[in-house]
Design a protein around this motif. Structure first.
Motif, PDB file in Angstrom:
ATOM      1  N   HIS A 132      42.347  32.093 -86.747  1.00 13.46           N
ATOM      2  CA  HIS A 132      42.252  30.673 -86.411  1.00 13.46           C
ATOM      3  C   HIS A 132      41.704  29.905 -87.606  1.00 13.46           C
ATOM      4  O   HIS A 132      41.784  30.371 -88.747  1.00 13.46           O
ATOM      5  CB  HIS A 132      41.402  30.508 -85.143  1.00 13.46           C
ATOM      6  N   HIS A 178      36.568  23.111 -77.823  1.00 15.10           N
ATOM      7  CA  HIS A 178      35.756  24.338 -77.658  1.00 15.10           C
ATOM      8  C   HIS A 178      34.267  24.081 -77.901  1.00 15.10           C
ATOM      9  O   HIS A 178      33.428  24.682 -77.237  1.00 15.10           O
ATOM     10  CB  HIS A 178      36.266  25.429 -78.600  1.00 15.10           C
ATOM     11  N   ASP A 186      40.210  30.820 -79.493  1.00 12.95           N
ATOM     12  CA  ASP A 186      41.534  30.295 -79.850  1.00 12.95           C
ATOM     13  C   ASP A 186      42.066  31.200 -80.943  1.00 12.95           C
ATOM     14  O   ASP A 186      41.355  31.481 -81.902  1.00 12.95           O
ATOM     15  CB  ASP A 186      41.345  28.902 -80.490  1.00 12.95           C
ATOM     16  N   HIS A 202      47.836  29.636 -82.487  1.00 14.86           N
ATOM     17  CA  HIS A 202      47.812  29.711 -81.014  1.00 14.86           C
ATOM     18  C   HIS A 202      48.891  30.671 -80.520  1.00 14.86           C
ATOM     19  O   HIS A 202      50.040  30.591 -80.959  1.00 14.86           O
ATOM     20  CB  HIS A 202      48.075  28.332 -80.396  1.00 14.86           C
ATOM     21  N   HIS A 236      36.409  23.349 -82.983  1.00 11.06           N
ATOM     22  CA  HIS A 236      37.371  22.341 -82.517  1.00 11.06           C
ATOM     23  C   HIS A 236      36.816  21.650 -81.269  1.00 11.06           C
ATOM     24  O   HIS A 236      36.086  22.263 -80.486  1.00 11.06           O
ATOM     25  CB  HIS A 236      38.739  22.986 -82.229  1.00 11.06           C
ATOM     26  N   HIS A 241      34.520  28.410 -81.760  1.00  7.61           N
ATOM     27  CA  HIS A 241      34.741  27.671 -83.020  1.00  7.61           C
ATOM     28  C   HIS A 241      34.500  26.190 -82.785  1.00  7.61           C
ATOM     29  O   HIS A 241      34.230  25.767 -81.660  1.00  7.61           O
ATOM     30  CB  HIS A 241      36.128  27.940 -83.585  1.00  7.61           C
TER      31      HIS A 241
HETATM   32 ZN    ZN Z   1      41.040  25.704 -82.072  1.00  6.49          ZN
END
Ligand code: ZN
Ligand code: ZN
Length: 337
Positions: A206, A148, A236, A273, A145, A143
């Motif tokens: 997520h 990542h 995640d 998370h 973020h 993803h």
């Molecule tokens: Zn994330």
């Protein structure tokens, strides 16, 4: 000081404006403008909830640096039908299987941030220097973020090795124009075949966001890799039924990469998370023979101490009767199967 830095980072995020254009039909996880988790459509947290966490949190103190021995992997050969897994850092894992080198969520940058001078800073070096990573065939991005989808690292790998980059819908938007065509975007359940291996993008619980204007405009997910062994990369995720669903589709996994860190405070983090106990439940749901705990120990993203995920994992393993099959590795350490 940390709170001031966080506020500066938030303002920078608000000021940076950019959002993917999506030509996708409405589906059970896309409403025409944004993606959502079908079973948890209201996971969004407001800026005020985020500020509440940041302004009321009692984050544990992490050391500024933890020394590790960087390893030399470049010439490591892995024979056919063998699997070697090397933990690089955070959610970055080098998988060597069936003659291919695969990297998950590669990050070699010093910070997980849109800017180089503020944002969570690494306390441990990557376990292998960039130049000592062998030629990469496939990169998987879970993803968008910053911890990542590290664009500087990804573009370095594209330049050096020209790998296949697999990511969720909307991901190529974040790359420079000259690299956009290198990113193959997948919807949930879509797959991609490469040199005898099948990669399938799967749901996770997520969300996505890099700027004030792109929340959930880029799809997040997990990956299944089917070669001589089946591997699951969770990315995640919060704990939910998608692990059981993956086991229904793929029967079982040989190795799973499961996040065990960035989970405190639970009131804020639980949706997106997992804590170590939930990671163990995921391992059992996936019917995974082995699992590696990832997403801990390199960047302080949340309130728990640097060693808490490993301590809590040990307790959770005892509680659920799980042994060495769920393991962790120091940055740079490998395990061969
Ligand atoms: Zn994330
Ligand atoms: Zn993360």
């Amino acid at each position: 000081m940390n709170k001031i830095k966080t506020c500066i980072l938030l303002i920078l995020l608000l000021l940076s404006c950019s959002s993917p254009t999506l030509n996708k039909e409405v589906s059970d996880h896309f409403d025409g403008k944004k993606f959502f988790n079908p079973d948890f459509p209201n996971m969004s947290k407001s800026i005020f909830t985020l500020l509440k966490w940041k302004l009321t949190s009692k984050a544990a103190n992490w050391p500024k640096t933890v020394n590790i021995d960087q390893q030399l992997i470049k010439n490591k050969k892995v024979s056919l039908n063998k699997l070697s897994v090397t933990f690089i850092n955070h959610a970055t894992v080098l998988l060597q299987i069936d003659g291919l080198n695969i990297l998950t969520d590669p990050i070699w940058s010093d910070r997980t941030s849109p800017v180089s001078f503020v944002g969570p800073k690494r306390v441990k070096k990557p376990g292998v220097k960039f130049d000592n990573i062998p030629k990469i065939d496939v990169i998987l991005i879970s993803h968008n973020h910053y911890d990542h989808m590290d664009i500087p690292t990804l573009e370095r790998f594209i330049n050096r090795d020209s790998p296949i980059v697999l990511a969720g819908l909307g991901s190529s938007h974040y790359f420079q124009d000259k690299y956009k065509s290198k990113v193959l975007e997948l919807d949930w359940s879509e797959d991609y075949f490469f040199k005898g291996l099948r990669f399938t993008f799967l749901p996770s619980k997520h969300w996505s966001k890099r700027t004030a204007f792109d929340e959930n405009k880029c799809l997040w997910g997990a990956f299944a890799i089917e070669g001589s062994k089946k591997i699951y990369f969770a990315g995640d995720t919060g704990y939910a039924d998608h692990f059981k669903n993956a086991a229904k589709t793929f029967e079982s996994f040989y190795l799973s990469l499961i996040p065990i860190g960035a989970y405190e405070p639970r009131w804020f983090m639980k949706d997106a998370h997992m804590n170590p106990e939930e990671a163990i439940k995921a391992h059992l749901d996936l019917k995974s023979k082995y699992s590696l705990g990832i997403h801990h120990g390199t960047f302080q993203l949340t309130d728990e101490g640097i060693n808490r995920p490993i301590e809590e994992l040990k307790k959770a393993k005892e509680k659920y009767g799980v042994g060495d099959e769920f393991f962790v590795l120091e940055n740079g350490a490998s395990r061969d199967f």
